[in-house]
Design a protein around this motif. Structure first.
Motif, PDB file in Angstrom:
ATOM      1  N   ARG A  78       0.897  -0.997  -0.052  1.00 50.28           N
ATOM      2  CA  ARG A  78       0.107   0.005  -0.072  1.00 50.28           C
ATOM      3  C   ARG A  78       0.949   1.359   0.113  1.00 50.28           C
ATOM      4  O   ARG A  78       1.879   1.212   0.608  1.00 50.28           O
ATOM      5  CB  ARG A  78      -1.011   0.107   1.218  1.00 50.28           C
ATOM      6  CG  ARG A  78      -1.954  -1.177   1.262  1.00 50.28           C
ATOM      7  CD  ARG A  78      -3.176  -0.739   2.194  1.00 50.28           C
ATOM      8  NE  ARG A  78      -2.673  -0.388   3.449  1.00 50.28           N
ATOM      9  CZ  ARG A  78      -2.458  -1.230   4.726  1.00 50.28           C
ATOM     10  NH1 ARG A  78      -2.648  -2.571   4.276  1.00 50.28           N
ATOM     11  NH2 ARG A  78      -1.965  -0.741   5.588  1.00 50.28           N
ATOM     12  N   ALA A  80       0.490   3.918   1.354  1.00 46.04           N
ATOM     13  CA  ALA A  80       0.309   4.500   2.525  1.00 46.04           C
ATOM     14  C   ALA A  80       1.644   4.072   3.549  1.00 46.04           C
ATOM     15  O   ALA A  80       2.114   4.652   4.507  1.00 46.04           O
ATOM     16  CB  ALA A  80      -0.959   4.112   3.546  1.00 46.04           C
ATOM     17  N   ARG A  81       2.044   2.805   3.239  1.00 43.46           N
ATOM     18  CA  ARG A  81       3.015   2.467   4.180  1.00 43.46           C
ATOM     19  C   ARG A  81       4.529   3.049   3.917  1.00 43.46           C
ATOM     20  O   ARG A  81       5.167   3.423   4.740  1.00 43.46           O
ATOM     21  CB  ARG A  81       3.437   0.810   3.711  1.00 43.46           C
ATOM     22  CG  ARG A  81       2.181   0.193   4.304  1.00 43.46           C
ATOM     23  CD  ARG A  81       2.396  -1.333   3.953  1.00 43.46           C
ATOM     24  NE  ARG A  81       1.436  -2.232   4.695  1.00 43.46           N
ATOM     25  CZ  ARG A  81       1.086  -3.805   4.421  1.00 43.46           C
ATOM     26  NH1 ARG A  81       1.853  -4.176   3.401  1.00 43.46           N
ATOM     27  NH2 ARG A  81       0.251  -4.218   4.882  1.00 43.46           N
ATOM     28  N   LEU A  83       4.538   6.239   3.092  1.00 40.51           N
ATOM     29  CA  LEU A  83       4.319   7.556   3.913  1.00 40.51           C
ATOM     30  C   LEU A  83       4.386   7.415   5.337  1.00 40.51           C
ATOM     31  O   LEU A  83       4.869   8.145   5.898  1.00 40.51           O
ATOM     32  CB  LEU A  83       3.031   8.162   3.323  1.00 40.51           C
ATOM     33  CG  LEU A  83       2.838   8.470   1.924  1.00 40.51           C
ATOM     34  CD1 LEU A  83       1.356   9.113   1.613  1.00 40.51           C
ATOM     35  CD2 LEU A  83       3.749   9.429   1.510  1.00 40.51           C
ATOM     36  N   ASN A  84       4.172   6.293   5.777  1.00 37.68           N
ATOM     37  CA  ASN A  84       4.189   5.965   7.235  1.00 37.68           C
ATOM     38  C   ASN A  84       5.654   5.971   7.667  1.00 37.68           C
ATOM     39  O   ASN A  84       5.895   6.275   9.087  1.00 37.68           O
ATOM     40  CB  ASN A  84       3.393   4.752   7.571  1.00 37.68           C
ATOM     41  CG  ASN A  84       1.841   4.961   7.657  1.00 37.68           C
ATOM     42  OD1 ASN A  84       1.533   5.971   7.787  1.00 37.68           O
ATOM     43  ND2 ASN A  84       1.397   3.621   7.490  1.00 37.68           N
TER      44      ASN A  84
END
Length: 320
Positions: A78, A80-81, A83-84
């Motif tokens: 993903r 988002a990972r 960005l995390n």
């Protein structure tokens, strides 16, 4: 006669689990190295007035970076990972440091490439922010060149920081192998995309990168001990042999590429392919070493024996 020792583990399970990474990761490492080398080459071309080489280097850097990020995000599952990982900065984590290196390098490489696109727009479209973007091309390209070497090297640290035997034991030389391989690939791509009159720096970068890569790889294999065996066996062995043939052949071809466009293209493609084979070969060798307990047990025993020998010699010296 005592039969050769057979190395086994509990219930036949590996002592070290093979990495869950797929082919996305070596593709990400190769494309990132190619992008970094291209940015460095483009900055030199910009400072010496080689417009075609600068343009091809900046666009190649953006293409390589984009492919590298896509491969990394695909492996993560993903977006988002990714960005995390920017929520913290952990200097002891190569993945965290690498994420920040990419984040620092990417915007400047993107602006430099965008400036090249803006420069070829019709005059009537060069309004608003377009002139500013064109003016930012040189400073962005120089900043991208400064941050490029860590992009090429940190993936080697990422591999060497794991417990996978053939990656961990190569920690001394692997960054040099990956960085030199990236230089050879970027030089090869510059030979393909730039006219011969401007491709002199690309040929020299390709030749120098190929020479350093071969020397660093030979030293790496000597320092790895038994864990160098997977580099010569199975799929990894075939890939490393192909990488050596392609890289050496491309380096030799670069010596005559200035007089022959055909030789430049063939040699450049060979260098790029050789760099890709190096990344995938090292990756496969590490996966293979994790599946065989021998590559975990033997280095551990050797380190214990060296430690005992050092303690024994220190004890003798004290008694004297």
């Amino acid at each position: 006669m005592v039969p050769p020792a057979e190395f086994t583990s509990y219930y036949g399970r590996p002592i070290v689990k093979p990495s869950p990474w797929e082919i996305d990761i070596p593709a990400y490492m190769f494309a990132g190295g190619l992008a970094a080398g291209s940015s460095l080459l483009a900055a030199g071309a910009d400072l010496t007035g080689r417009d075609a080489l600068r343009r091809s280097g900046r666009l190649a850097a953006l293409a390589g970076l984009s492919f590298s990020v896509v491969a990394l995000v695909h492996d993560l599952g993903r977006p988002a990972r990714f960005l995390n990982m920017l929520r913290v900065a952990k200097l002891t984590s190569p993945m965290s440091v690498g994420t920040w290196i990419l984040s620092a390098y990417g915007p400047f490489a993107g602006v430099a490439a965008a400036a090249e696109v803006a420069a070829v727009l019709p005059a009537r479209w060069r309004r608003g922010p377009v002139p500013l973007l064109m003016a930012l091309g040189r400073p962005a390209g120089l900043v991208a060149a400064v941050t490029a070497p860590p992009v090429a090297a940190y993936t080697a640290v990422l591999l060497a920081d794991t417990a996978t035997p053939s990656w961990h034991e190569a920690y001394r030389e692997l960054p040099f192998v990956f960085t030199a391989s990236a230089a050879a690939a970027a030089g090869g791509l510059g030979m393909v995309t730039a006219p011969a009159a401007q491709a002199g720096p690309a040929r020299r970068l390709a030749l120098g990168g190929a020479i350093v890569e071969q020397l660093a790889e030979a030293r790496m294999e000597r320092s790895m001990g038994i864990t160098a065996e997977p580099l010569h066996q199975g799929p990894a062995g075939r890939l490393m042999r192909a990488a050596r043939v392609l890289t050496v052949g491309g380096a030799l071809g670069s010596l005559v590429a200035g007089r022959s466009r055909v030789a430049a293209v063939i040699s450049g493609v060979a260098l790029v392919a050789g760099s890709a084979c190096t990344r995938v070969g090292v990756f496969e060798a590490g996966q293979q070493s994790a599946k065989d307990p021998r590559y975990t047990v033997v280095p551990q025993r050797e380190r214990l024996e060296r430690g005992e020998r050092v303690r024994y010699e220190a004890d003798i010296s004290r008694r004297r």
